[in-house]
Design an enzyme around this catalytic site. Structure first.
Site, PDB file in Angstrom:
ATOM      1  N   SER A  37     -15.161  19.376  64.254  1.00 40.03           N
ATOM      2  CA  SER A  37     -15.141  18.087  63.650  1.00 40.03           C
ATOM      3  C   SER A  37     -15.627  18.188  62.362  1.00 40.03           C
ATOM      4  O   SER A  37     -16.231  19.051  61.701  1.00 40.03           O
ATOM      5  CB  SER A  37     -15.764  17.052  64.530  1.00 40.03           C
ATOM      6  N   GLY A  83     -18.986  20.436  73.497  1.00 41.11           N
ATOM      7  CA  GLY A  83     -18.325  21.526  74.441  1.00 41.11           C
ATOM      8  C   GLY A  83     -17.108  21.988  73.580  1.00 41.11           C
ATOM      9  O   GLY A  83     -16.417  21.282  72.563  1.00 41.11           O
ATOM     10  N   ASN A 100     -21.622  27.553  75.952  1.00 40.62           N
ATOM     11  CA  ASN A 100     -21.669  26.427  75.221  1.00 40.62           C
ATOM     12  C   ASN A 100     -21.537  25.248  76.037  1.00 40.62           C
ATOM     13  O   ASN A 100     -22.358  24.061  75.897  1.00 40.62           O
ATOM     14  CB  ASN A 100     -20.438  26.376  74.009  1.00 40.62           C
ATOM     15  N   SER A 125     -12.197  17.011  83.633  1.00 43.18           N
ATOM     16  CA  SER A 125     -10.787  17.137  83.324  1.00 43.18           C
ATOM     17  C   SER A 125     -10.092  17.088  84.717  1.00 43.18           C
ATOM     18  O   SER A 125     -10.678  17.765  85.609  1.00 43.18           O
ATOM     19  CB  SER A 125     -10.747  18.298  82.420  1.00 43.18           C
ATOM     20  N   TYR A 150     -12.382  28.035  80.570  1.00 47.40           N
ATOM     21  CA  TYR A 150     -12.559  26.509  80.186  1.00 47.40           C
ATOM     22  C   TYR A 150     -12.656  25.640  81.352  1.00 47.40           C
ATOM     23  O   TYR A 150     -13.460  24.902  81.503  1.00 47.40           O
ATOM     24  CB  TYR A 150     -11.494  26.031  79.019  1.00 47.40           C
ATOM     25  N   LYS A 154     -15.780  23.191  83.440  1.00 43.22           N
ATOM     26  CA  LYS A 154     -15.871  21.953  84.107  1.00 43.22           C
ATOM     27  C   LYS A 154     -16.072  21.784  85.528  1.00 43.22           C
ATOM     28  O   LYS A 154     -16.907  20.960  85.989  1.00 43.22           O
ATOM     29  CB  LYS A 154     -14.469  21.183  83.815  1.00 43.22           C
TER      30      LYS A 154
HETATM   31  P1  NAD Z   1     -13.639  17.844  70.363  1.00 45.07           P
HETATM   32  O1  NAD Z   1     -13.517  19.245  70.231  1.00 45.07           O
HETATM   33  O2  NAD Z   1     -12.682  17.067  69.415  1.00 45.07           O
HETATM   34  O3  NAD Z   1     -14.941  17.272  70.530  1.00 45.07           O
HETATM   35  C1  NAD Z   1     -16.369  17.971  70.820  1.00 45.07           C
HETATM   36  C2  NAD Z   1     -17.205  17.854  69.683  1.00 45.07           C
HETATM   37  O4  NAD Z   1     -18.401  18.404  70.418  1.00 45.07           O
HETATM   38  C3  NAD Z   1     -16.768  18.133  68.220  1.00 45.07           C
HETATM   39  O5  NAD Z   1     -17.210  17.342  67.398  1.00 45.07           O
HETATM   40  C4  NAD Z   1     -17.648  19.526  68.513  1.00 45.07           C
HETATM   41  O6  NAD Z   1     -18.195  19.730  66.813  1.00 45.07           O
HETATM   42  C5  NAD Z   1     -18.965  19.250  69.257  1.00 45.07           C
HETATM   43  N1  NAD Z   1     -19.542  20.419  69.763  1.00 45.07           N
HETATM   44  C6  NAD Z   1     -18.983  21.402  70.270  1.00 45.07           C
HETATM   45  N2  NAD Z   1     -20.000  22.220  70.709  1.00 45.07           N
HETATM   46  C7  NAD Z   1     -21.149  21.709  70.110  1.00 45.07           C
HETATM   47  C8  NAD Z   1     -22.730  22.014  70.318  1.00 45.07           C
HETATM   48  N3  NAD Z   1     -22.983  23.280  70.698  1.00 45.07           N
HETATM   49  N4  NAD Z   1     -23.553  21.194  69.416  1.00 45.07           N
HETATM   50  C9  NAD Z   1     -23.276  20.223  69.166  1.00 45.07           C
HETATM   51  N5  NAD Z   1     -21.939  19.817  69.133  1.00 45.07           N
HETATM   52  C10 NAD Z   1     -20.873  20.484  69.683  1.00 45.07           C
HETATM   53  O7  NAD Z   1     -13.175  17.575  71.980  1.00 45.07           O
HETATM   54  P2  NAD Z   1     -12.689  16.241  72.505  1.00 45.07           P
HETATM   55  O8  NAD Z   1     -11.134  16.181  72.795  1.00 45.07           O
HETATM   56  O9  NAD Z   1     -13.118  15.015  72.041  1.00 45.07           O
HETATM   57  O10 NAD Z   1     -13.254  16.570  74.099  1.00 45.07           O
HETATM   58  C11 NAD Z   1     -14.704  15.886  74.298  1.00 45.07           C
HETATM   59  C12 NAD Z   1     -14.888  16.489  75.636  1.00 45.07           C
HETATM   60  O11 NAD Z   1     -13.838  15.967  76.777  1.00 45.07           O
HETATM   61  C13 NAD Z   1     -14.854  17.856  75.888  1.00 45.07           C
HETATM   62  O12 NAD Z   1     -16.064  18.327  76.699  1.00 45.07           O
HETATM   63  C14 NAD Z   1     -13.525  18.300  76.398  1.00 45.07           C
HETATM   64  O13 NAD Z   1     -13.824  19.524  77.231  1.00 45.07           O
HETATM   65  C15 NAD Z   1     -13.533  17.169  77.420  1.00 45.07           C
HETATM   66  N6  NAD Z   1     -11.964  16.912  77.622  1.00 45.07           N
HETATM   67  C16 NAD Z   1     -10.932  17.035  76.721  1.00 45.07           C
HETATM   68  C17 NAD Z   1     -10.005  16.744  77.255  1.00 45.07           C
HETATM   69  C18 NAD Z   1      -8.756  16.764  75.989  1.00 45.07           C
HETATM   70  O14 NAD Z   1      -7.638  16.981  75.935  1.00 45.07           O
HETATM   71  N7  NAD Z   1      -9.220  16.437  74.530  1.00 45.07           N
HETATM   72  C19 NAD Z   1      -9.088  16.783  78.522  1.00 45.07           C
HETATM   73  C20 NAD Z   1     -10.388  16.962  79.315  1.00 45.07           C
HETATM   74  C21 NAD Z   1     -11.574  16.822  78.993  1.00 45.07           C
HETATM   75  C1  UD1 Z   2      -3.585  21.433  78.727  1.00 43.73           C
HETATM   76  C2  UD1 Z   2      -4.694  22.420  79.529  1.00 43.73           C
HETATM   77  C3  UD1 Z   2      -5.636  21.329  80.234  1.00 43.73           C
HETATM   78  C4  UD1 Z   2      -6.149  20.663  78.994  1.00 43.73           C
HETATM   79  C5  UD1 Z   2      -5.254  19.787  78.393  1.00 43.73           C
HETATM   80  C6  UD1 Z   2      -5.848  18.904  77.268  1.00 43.73           C
HETATM   81  C7  UD1 Z   2      -3.464  24.080  80.353  1.00 43.73           C
HETATM   82  C8  UD1 Z   2      -2.783  24.963  81.106  1.00 43.73           C
HETATM   83  N1  UD1 Z   2      -3.997  22.981  80.538  1.00 43.73           N
HETATM   84  O1  UD1 Z   2      -3.022  20.648  79.539  1.00 43.73           O
HETATM   85  O2  UD1 Z   2      -6.564  22.165  80.890  1.00 43.73           O
HETATM   86  O3  UD1 Z   2      -7.247  19.542  79.733  1.00 43.73           O
HETATM   87  O4  UD1 Z   2      -4.430  20.554  77.555  1.00 43.73           O
HETATM   88  O5  UD1 Z   2      -5.029  17.885  77.024  1.00 43.73           O
HETATM   89  O6  UD1 Z   2      -3.502  24.747  78.654  1.00 43.73           O
HETATM   90  N2  UD1 Z   2       4.430  21.407  76.139  1.00 43.73           N
HETATM   91  C9  UD1 Z   2       5.685  22.096  75.498  1.00 43.73           C
HETATM   92  N3  UD1 Z   2       5.579  22.467  74.092  1.00 43.73           N
HETATM   93  C10 UD1 Z   2       4.333  22.797  73.604  1.00 43.73           C
HETATM   94  C11 UD1 Z   2       2.981  22.254  74.074  1.00 43.73           C
HETATM   95  C12 UD1 Z   2       3.279  21.739  75.452  1.00 43.73           C
HETATM   96  O7  UD1 Z   2       6.581  21.816  75.984  1.00 43.73           O
HETATM   97  O8  UD1 Z   2       4.330  23.266  72.542  1.00 43.73           O
HETATM   98  C13 UD1 Z   2       4.524  20.804  77.294  1.00 43.73           C
HETATM   99  C14 UD1 Z   2       3.670  21.888  78.362  1.00 43.73           C
HETATM  100  O9  UD1 Z   2       4.516  22.665  78.940  1.00 43.73           O
HETATM  101  C15 UD1 Z   2       3.306  20.651  79.296  1.00 43.73           C
HETATM  102  C16 UD1 Z   2       3.226  19.594  78.632  1.00 43.73           C
HETATM  103  O10 UD1 Z   2       3.802  19.640  77.193  1.00 43.73           O
HETATM  104  O11 UD1 Z   2       4.341  20.320  80.430  1.00 43.73           O
HETATM  105  C17 UD1 Z   2       1.775  19.130  77.917  1.00 43.73           C
HETATM  106  O12 UD1 Z   2       1.203  20.261  77.451  1.00 43.73           O
HETATM  107  P1  UD1 Z   2      -0.445  20.086  76.870  1.00 43.73           P
HETATM  108  O13 UD1 Z   2      -0.243  18.978  75.843  1.00 43.73           O
HETATM  109  O14 UD1 Z   2      -0.746  21.535  76.409  1.00 43.73           O
HETATM  110  O15 UD1 Z   2      -1.117  19.683  78.026  1.00 43.73           O
HETATM  111  P2  UD1 Z   2      -1.304  20.447  79.629  1.00 43.73           P
HETATM  112  O16 UD1 Z   2      -0.739  21.653  79.555  1.00 43.73           O
HETATM  113  O17 UD1 Z   2      -1.145  19.205  80.579  1.00 43.73           O
END
Ligand code: NAD
Ligand code: UD1
Length: 338
Positions: A37, A83, A100, A125, A150, A154
């Site tokens: 970030s 994370g 991490n 997640s 990853y 979780k």
């Molecule tokens: P992100 O990477 O945008 O945000 C994570 C933030 O944590 C970043 O600002 C990063 O700099 C900070 N960070 C990482 N390691 C650190 C450390 N050791 N010390 C201090 N700061 C640290 O991710 P996000 O999309 O905002 O996701 C937030 C949380 O939600 C994560 O734990 C992620 O695994 C979980 N999550 C995200 C998604 C998704 O699709 N975005 C889906 C399911 C769960």
């Molecule tokens: C993925 C991760 C999941 C994570 C989530 C965060 C995997 C297997 N799963 O989910 O653990 O929490 O991201 O949002 O990586 N797709 C395309 N073209 C692309 C990218 C994606 O067709 O270039 C399709 C994928 O096949 C899927 C859908 O779009 O059907 C969503 O994909 P994506 O955004 O990567 O999320 P997930 O795979 O659901």
């Protein structure tokens, strides 16, 4: 007023949640090491809310840093977003991910215990459901080992939280299982900005729309879904952020417990639904080609959102149109500010 410590608050979901917390009158402290970030996000949170907060630049896996924060501030609860989250990278760098995500959470919980702060909200997640052989995921389903390191971090943390609560029921914990977070704040100044070529669908579409990538690869059109492409539960990040506020209210008002909730809309959309809606609301063509399935992808899954609705009062408000409009609005803003 006691403060909410937000780890990873400069990140994608964290920044949107901080906006909602500040707008709701909560006082927050953010710790972030900017590994994924930028400092500018903190200014933008202040700009949107017109509110200030304390910030620590540091690593949440570092006990001394955490001790300093807990010693010097009156903290009521912790929301742990910090994370790493890139599925593919976690396969290449499992130790970095376990350290991490898992060591970080353990250190944080241990310091919380020392300072008797026992309200904790965790970013889990839908990946913890693994491949359960059904499409609608309910919280009562078994936690599986992840399909990547990853995902396994979780599952491991959820198991650790379960053991922790069993050992000491003065903890009060909410684990939120996010489905697919997408979209951006309507201001267009905070959102998701992945480094390099994105792996996830919406960030990839945004880059195709902006012209920095030429076309989207659709991973398979022969799934057992209405149009053959993969189906997911896409949730607007602002709706998701509001879910954290409700979780915090739950911790404030309920008996101690370990509460687990899906945060999703309950509706699945296909890859082509997303492409077509993005094209329609933004009036931009998204060229795409159908390619092979991506290994590890499932055909279709979405949340059963009933428990979060009944126990938290959680209800998503944003539509797929809002998601596509806000994603593009944010992307345009980044392009203009570069
Ligand atoms: P992100 O990477 O945008 O945000 C994570 C933030 O944590 C970043 O600002 C990063 O700099 C900070 N960070 C990482 N390691 C650190 C450390 N050791 N010390 C201090 N700061 C640290 O991710 P996000 O999309 O905002 O996701 C937030 C949380 O939600 C994560 O734990 C992620 O695994 C979980 N999550 C995200 C998604 C998704 O699709 N975005 C889906 C399911 C769960
Ligand atoms: C993925 C991760 C999941 C994570 C989530 C965060 C995997 C297997 N799963 O989910 O653990 O929490 O991201 O949002 O990586 N797709 C395309 N073209 C692309 C990218 C994606 O067709 O270039 C399709 C994928 O096949 C899927 C859908 O779009 O059907 C969503 O994909 P994506 O955004 O990567 O999320 P997930 O795979 O659901």
């Amino acid at each position: 007023m006691k403060k909410i410590l937000v780890t990873g608050g400069a990140g994608y979901i964290g920044s949107h949640t901080c906006v909602e917390l500040l707008n709701a009158g909560r006082e927050i402290i953010i710790i972030d090491n900017f590994s994924n970030s930028k400092p500018k996000t903190l200014d933008n949170i202040k700009k949107i809310t017109n509110k200030d907060f304390k910030f620590y630049e540091g690593d949440y896996t570092n006990r001394e840093t955490l001790e300093e924060i807990f010693k010097n501030n009156d903290i009521d609860a912790v929301i742990n977003f910090a994370g790493y989250k890139a599925v593919g990278e976690s396969v290449q760098k499992p130790l970095e991910y376990y350290i991490n995500n898992v060591t970080g959470a353990l250190t944080l919980l241990d310091v919380m215990k020392k300072y008797n702060v026992k309200k904790f909200i965790f970013s889990s997640s839908a990946t913890i459901y693994g491949n359960p052989g059904t499409t609608k995921y309910v919280e009562s389903m078994e936690i599986k080992r992840g399909t990547s390191p990853y995902g396994t971090t979780k599952s491991m943390i959820e198991i650790i939280l379960d053991d922790l609560y069993k050992s000491d029921n003065t903890w009060n914990i909410v684990s939120l299982r996010y489905f697919n977070p997408v979209g951006a704040h309507s201001s267009g100044i905070i959102g998701e900005e992945p480094q390099g070529i994105p792996n996830n669908l919406m960030p990839y579409i945004q880059k195709v729309a902006s012209g920095s990538l030429s076309e989207l690869s659709v991973f398979g059109d022969d799934y057992d879904t209405p149009d053959g492409t993969g189906v997911r539960d896409y949730i607007h990040v602002v709706d998701l952020a509001k879910g954290h506020l409700l979780a915090l209210n739950k911790l404030d008002t309920s008996d101690n417990g370990l509460y687990i909730y899906n945060l999703g809309t309950g509706t699945g959309y296909s890859v082509l639904d997303i492409v077509k809606t993005f094209e329609k609301v933004n009036n931009i063509k998204i060229p795409y080609k159908i390619v092979e399935r991506r290994p590890g992808d499932l055909a279709c899954y979405y949340a059963d959102p009933t428990k979060a609705r009944e126990e938290l009062g959680f209800k998503t408000e944003k539509t797929l149109e809002d998601i596509c409009r806000d994603s593009w609005n944010y992307q345009k803003n980044i392009l203009n500010s570069d």
